[in-house]
Design an enzyme around this catalytic site. Structure first.
Site, PDB file in Angstrom:
ATOM      1  N   TYR A   1       8.137   0.303  -3.242  1.00 32.57           N
ATOM      2  CA  TYR A   1       7.881   0.216  -4.689  1.00 32.57           C
ATOM      3  C   TYR A   1       7.443   1.578  -5.196  1.00 32.57           C
ATOM      4  CZ  TYR A   1       6.013  -1.482  -9.121  1.00 32.57           C
ATOM      5  OH  TYR A   1       5.757  -1.675 -10.451  1.00 32.57           O
TER       6      TYR A   1
ATOM      7  N   TYR B   1      -1.605  -1.619  -9.181  1.00 33.53           N
ATOM      8  CA  TYR B   1      -1.075  -1.784  -7.816  1.00 33.53           C
ATOM      9  C   TYR B   1      -2.068  -1.122  -6.872  1.00 33.53           C
ATOM     10  CZ  TYR B   1       2.772  -2.351  -4.418  1.00 33.53           C
ATOM     11  OH  TYR B   1       3.576  -2.731  -3.364  1.00 33.53           O
TER      12      TYR B   1
HETATM   13  P1  NAI Z   1       7.615 -12.467  -0.898  1.00 35.15           P
HETATM   14  O1  NAI Z   1       6.357 -13.246  -1.114  1.00 35.15           O
HETATM   15  O2  NAI Z   1       8.903 -13.194  -0.983  1.00 35.15           O
HETATM   16  O3  NAI Z   1       7.610 -11.726   0.502  1.00 35.15           O
HETATM   17  C1  NAI Z   1       6.482 -11.244   1.163  1.00 35.15           C
HETATM   18  C2  NAI Z   1       6.418 -11.968   2.498  1.00 35.15           C
HETATM   19  O4  NAI Z   1       5.531 -11.304   3.383  1.00 35.15           O
HETATM   20  C3  NAI Z   1       5.920 -13.404   2.371  1.00 35.15           C
HETATM   21  O5  NAI Z   1       6.911 -14.271   2.904  1.00 35.15           O
HETATM   22  C4  NAI Z   1       4.681 -13.419   3.259  1.00 35.15           C
HETATM   23  O6  NAI Z   1       4.514 -14.643   3.910  1.00 35.15           O
HETATM   24  C5  NAI Z   1       4.997 -12.294   4.220  1.00 35.15           C
HETATM   25  N1  NAI Z   1       3.855 -11.738   4.951  1.00 35.15           N
HETATM   26  C6  NAI Z   1       2.669 -11.298   4.452  1.00 35.15           C
HETATM   27  N2  NAI Z   1       1.888 -10.858   5.456  1.00 35.15           N
HETATM   28  C7  NAI Z   1       2.595 -11.002   6.605  1.00 35.15           C
HETATM   29  C8  NAI Z   1       2.316 -10.738   7.979  1.00 35.15           C
HETATM   30  N3  NAI Z   1       1.146 -10.236   8.373  1.00 35.15           N
HETATM   31  N4  NAI Z   1       3.283 -11.005   8.897  1.00 35.15           N
HETATM   32  C9  NAI Z   1       4.460 -11.539   8.517  1.00 35.15           C
HETATM   33  N5  NAI Z   1       4.780 -11.808   7.232  1.00 35.15           N
HETATM   34  C10 NAI Z   1       3.843 -11.552   6.297  1.00 35.15           C
HETATM   35  O7  NAI Z   1       7.531 -11.288  -1.957  1.00 35.15           O
HETATM   36  P2  NAI Z   1       8.486 -10.042  -2.278  1.00 35.15           P
HETATM   37  O8  NAI Z   1       7.935  -9.494  -3.539  1.00 35.15           O
HETATM   38  O9  NAI Z   1       9.898 -10.420  -2.223  1.00 35.15           O
HETATM   39  O10 NAI Z   1       8.151  -8.988  -1.130  1.00 35.15           O
HETATM   40  C11 NAI Z   1       9.089  -8.482  -0.197  1.00 35.15           C
HETATM   41  C12 NAI Z   1       8.989  -6.967  -0.142  1.00 35.15           C
HETATM   42  O11 NAI Z   1       9.452  -6.426  -1.385  1.00 35.15           O
HETATM   43  C13 NAI Z   1       7.573  -6.428   0.056  1.00 35.15           C
HETATM   44  O12 NAI Z   1       7.609  -5.305   0.908  1.00 35.15           O
HETATM   45  C14 NAI Z   1       7.194  -5.989  -1.352  1.00 35.15           C
HETATM   46  O13 NAI Z   1       6.193  -4.990  -1.363  1.00 35.15           O
HETATM   47  C15 NAI Z   1       8.538  -5.447  -1.813  1.00 35.15           C
HETATM   48  N6  NAI Z   1       8.670  -5.214  -3.247  1.00 35.15           N
HETATM   49  C16 NAI Z   1       8.447  -6.223  -4.153  1.00 35.15           C
HETATM   50  C17 NAI Z   1       8.548  -5.990  -5.511  1.00 35.15           C
HETATM   51  C18 NAI Z   1       8.311  -7.091  -6.498  1.00 35.15           C
HETATM   52  O14 NAI Z   1       8.166  -6.814  -7.692  1.00 35.15           O
HETATM   53  N7  NAI Z   1       8.291  -8.344  -6.076  1.00 35.15           N
HETATM   54  C19 NAI Z   1       8.907  -4.656  -6.041  1.00 35.15           C
HETATM   55  C20 NAI Z   1       9.178  -3.666  -5.015  1.00 35.15           C
HETATM   56  C21 NAI Z   1       9.037  -3.944  -3.673  1.00 35.15           C
END
Ligand code: NAI
Length: 286
Positions: A172, A182
């Site tokens: 991000y 953030y």
């Molecule tokens: P999401 O909630 O779908 O995915 C995050 C996942 O990480 C969840 O399934 C959670 O259970 C898992 N997680 C957390 N701690 C963990 C651990 N210790 N071991 C294994 N799994 C763990 O949310 P999202 O937003 O799709 O996130 C996916 C990636 O995208 C992340 O790296 C996030 O920073 C990145 N991202 C998200 C943005 C947004 O606006 N949603 C923007 C830019 C990047």
């Protein structure tokens, strides 16, 4: 044979991980996912009960098949690292072999090798706190879950990745521009992740002919993003200020991921690729 992908960080059908899984499945890949241990039960139950069937639909009308769901907690590398209170926690005690090293051993036993590794996870317990108010513990926890988790996954998976394979993570823009809200060291964690992308691209390229890239994605109202608290504002800000005034779909990130891990991107490694309707290119808000 089709490619085999392991996607770490899928626990529902809203996030980037799910969209990436779908794009890879649509391109013919076999899908394995790693699901955070505390979220495993509800995810597997929902899958089994057909709650995700609508969003499992691929462009050809078939349903994405998740071949296996592995419990994973990417902040622990091996059983020796797991503290007693976590071991005995009932959400963890019901599953086994969920440290990074054990998950990779299980995948190796089950399938032998993979071609694609996706890291789509992040966690920062103090994300709602400004950096100036973030504790050492909170900062290090953000780095551990959001940055080192990727180093560890690639380190352990590399020996079973077929040469020519590829890996991606999600980052991000708060890593390179100040984004108030953030917090908790999450901006620092994303900066580390992007820097590591360059170093790991070199090392994994030389060691295993594996490409390493990261996608800098625009805002999406995922479960993780909602926990940060200002996601609706960010989506609105992006809509107003980005060159492309349209909603950013998770599938657009999924499609880019599918491109980056495919042979169409065979000369791209070490890159941060923006999928954000162009917002990163803007200098001032209007
Ligand atoms: P999401 O909630 O779908 O995915 C995050 C996942 O990480 C969840 O399934 C959670 O259970 C898992 N997680 C957390 N701690 C963990 C651990 N210790 N071991 C294994 N799994 C763990 O949310 P999202 O937003 O799709 O996130 C996916 C990636 O995208 C992340 O790296 C996030 O920073 C990145 N991202 C998200 C943005 C947004 O606006 N949603 C923007 C830019 C990047």
């Amino acid at each position: 044979r089709g490619k085999r992908a392991f996607i770490a960080g899928v626990a529902d059908d809203n996030g980037y991980g799910w969209a990436i899984a779908k794009a890879l499945a649509a391109a013919g890949a076999e899908i394995l996912v790693g699901t955070w241990v505390p979220a495993l039960n509800i995810f597997e139950t929902s899958l089994r009960r057909g709650k995700f069937d609508e969003s499992r639909k691929l462009p050809d009308g078939s349903l994405m098949d998740i071949v296996k769901v592995y419990p994973l907690d990417a902040v622990y590398d091996s059983p020796d690292d797991v503290p007693e209170d976590v071991k005995s926690n009932k959400r963890y005690a019901g599953s086994s072999n969920w440290t990074v090293k054990e998950v990779v051993e299980s995948v190796k036993n089950d399938f032998g090798s993979i071609d694609i590794l996706v890291h789509s996870l992040a966690n920062g317990p103090e994300v709602t706190k400004p950096l100036l108010e973030t504790s050492r513990r909170g900062y290090l926890a953000a780095i551990s879950a959001s940055s080192y988790s990727y180093v560890s996954l690639l380190q352990h998976f590399l020996p079973i990745m077929n040469p020519g394979g590829a890996s991606i993570s999600l980052t991000y823009i708060a890593s390179e521009r100040a984004i108030p809200g953030y917090g908790g060291g999450m901006s620092s964690a994303k900066a580390a992740l992007e820097s590591d992308t360059r170093v790991l691209a070199f090392e994994a390229g030389r060691k295993g002919k594996i490409r390493v890239n990261t996608i800098s994605a625009g805002p999406l109202g995922s479960r993780a993003a909602k926990a940060i608290g200002f996601i609706e504002k960010m989506i609105e800000y992006s809509y107003v200020n980005a060159p492309l005034q349209k909603e950013l779909l998770a599938d657009e990130v999924g499609n880019t991921a599918a491109f980056l891990v495919s042979s169409l991107a065979s000369a791209i490694t070490g890159s941060t690729v923006y999928v954000d309707n162009g917002l990163n290119t803007m200098g001032i808000a209007i």
